[in-house]
Every structure is written in structure tokens, then in C-alpha cells.
Design an enzyme around this catalytic site. Structure first.
Site, PDB file in Angstrom:
ATOM      1  N   CYS A   1      -1.911   7.986  -5.501  1.00  0.00           N
ATOM      2  CA  CYS A   1      -0.497   7.615  -5.478  1.00  0.00           C
ATOM      3  C   CYS A   1      -0.303   6.289  -6.221  1.00  0.00           C
ATOM      4  CB  CYS A   1      -0.073   7.478  -4.011  1.00  0.00           C
ATOM      5  SG  CYS A   1       1.602   6.869  -3.765  1.00  0.00           S
TER       6      CYS A   1
ATOM      7  N   LEU B   1      -3.353   4.172   2.575  1.00  0.00           N
ATOM      8  CA  LEU B   1      -3.516   4.730   3.919  1.00  0.00           C
ATOM      9  C   LEU B   1      -4.747   5.618   3.993  1.00  0.00           C
ATOM     10  CD1 LEU B   1      -2.288   4.747   6.745  1.00  0.00           C
ATOM     11  CD2 LEU B   1      -0.979   6.769   6.069  1.00  0.00           C
TER      12      LEU B   1
ATOM     13  N   TYR C   1       0.841  -1.191   0.000  1.00  0.00           N
ATOM     14  CA  TYR C   1       0.000   0.000   0.000  1.00  0.00           C
ATOM     15  C   TYR C   1       0.878   1.242   0.000  1.00  0.00           C
ATOM     16  CZ  TYR C   1       0.710   0.981   5.010  1.00  0.00           C
ATOM     17  OH  TYR C   1       1.250   1.289   6.237  1.00  0.00           O
ATOM     18  N   CYS C   2       0.280   2.333  -0.431  1.00  0.00           N
ATOM     19  CA  CYS C   2       0.955   3.629  -0.397  1.00  0.00           C
ATOM     20  C   CYS C   2      -0.025   4.634   0.201  1.00  0.00           C
ATOM     21  CB  CYS C   2       1.450   4.039  -1.786  1.00  0.00           C
ATOM     22  SG  CYS C   2       0.156   4.200  -3.031  1.00  0.00           S
ATOM     23  N   ALA C   3       0.071   5.879  -0.203  1.00  0.00           N
ATOM     24  CA  ALA C   3      -0.754   6.928   0.398  1.00  0.00           C
ATOM     25  C   ALA C   3      -2.237   6.740   0.098  1.00  0.00           C
ATOM     26  CB  ALA C   3      -0.289   8.299  -0.082  1.00  0.00           C
TER      27      ALA C   3
END
Length: 137
Positions: A94, A118, A88-90
Site C-alpha cells: 500500500c 499494519l 502507516y497504512c495497510a
């Protein structure tokens, strides 16, 4: 006069079914990850592929910080080849999670993307770990 929505006809039901069922092989969501973590059924490694600095500001509890650009065969050698990684990222704005997924797939590793990142995690109302030491690979 048609809308932009209907200007291109929808796929047939058979095509839609195949497409959406296949998506589950590539993606999971924040709720499913939270449920697994809450029940202690973590049969995957959750990778936060943002920078270590962003990880320190807030991350999914139980995740490991490994920026996508640092995913290498050497770092992954600590895990059996059949280990499932969830990246996962932002959030949806993203593409870091996609970059991380590409790197893992090129290394022959099973990988899924946690859709929403997130941002999705926070939107679901789940706790975020802040200011904890960085768990890194």
C-alpha cells in the site's frame, strides 16, 4: 553468467553507509514504535492514514485515524509545527503512508513512515485494537 542480483554492481561501502544511515531520517519500524508506546515515550503522533472503516476493523493502539486525502493545514493546526508524525497504512503493498508523508512534508511537518504498516505490526505479534471508537482528526 551473472544473476539479476549481481548484474548491477553494489554501491561502494561508503555509498551504502550513507544511504542506509540516511534512511533512518525517513523511516522507523513497527518494533521501534511498539517499544516507544509500551514505555510511554510517545514523542510523536501515530497516524493511520487508511480509511476510517479500515481503521475501525483494526489499527495500532494509540494511533489516530486521518485518511491521507484529508491531511490539511487546518487539521494539523492542532499540533505545534515541530510535532513529529509517524504514518502507516495497510503494509508494503500500500502506498497510502507515502501519500500521507508527502502531504505532511508539503505542510512543512516532520514525518516518518512506519515501514511494514499494519501488516508488519501484526507480523511482529503486536496487539491490534479492533472495534474501538475512531480516534480522528
Amino acid at each position: 553468467m551473472s544473476s539479476h542480483v549481481s548484474a548491477i554492481p553494489a554501491a561502494s561501502s561508503d555509498q551504502a553507509l550513507a544511504h542506509f544511515e540516511r534512511a533512518f531520517a525517513f523511516e522507523t519500524d513497527c518494533w521501534d514504535v511498539h517499544d516507544a508506546l509500551s514505555r510511554g515515550v510517545q514523542d510523536f503522533v501515530l497516524l493511520d492514514v487508511r480509511s476510517h472503516e479500515l481503521y475501525e476493523r483494526g489499527h495500532v493502539p494509540g494511533s489516530v485515524s486521518l485518511p491521507h486525502g484529508k491531511i490539511t493545514a487546518g487539521k494539523m493546526a492542532a499540533y505545534p509545527m515541530d510535532t513529529l508524525f509517524v504514518v502507516y497504512c495497510a503494509g508494503p503493498h500500500c502506498n497510502g503512508a507515502h501519500r500521507g508523508a508527502v502531504r505532511l512534508a508539503k505542510l512543512g511537518r516532520p514525518v516518518k513512515l512506519m515501514i511494514g504498516g499494519l501488516t508488519g505490526w501484526i507480523d511482529e505479534g503486536f496487539d491490534v485494537a479492533i472495534g474501538q471508537p475512531v480516534a480522528t482528526l
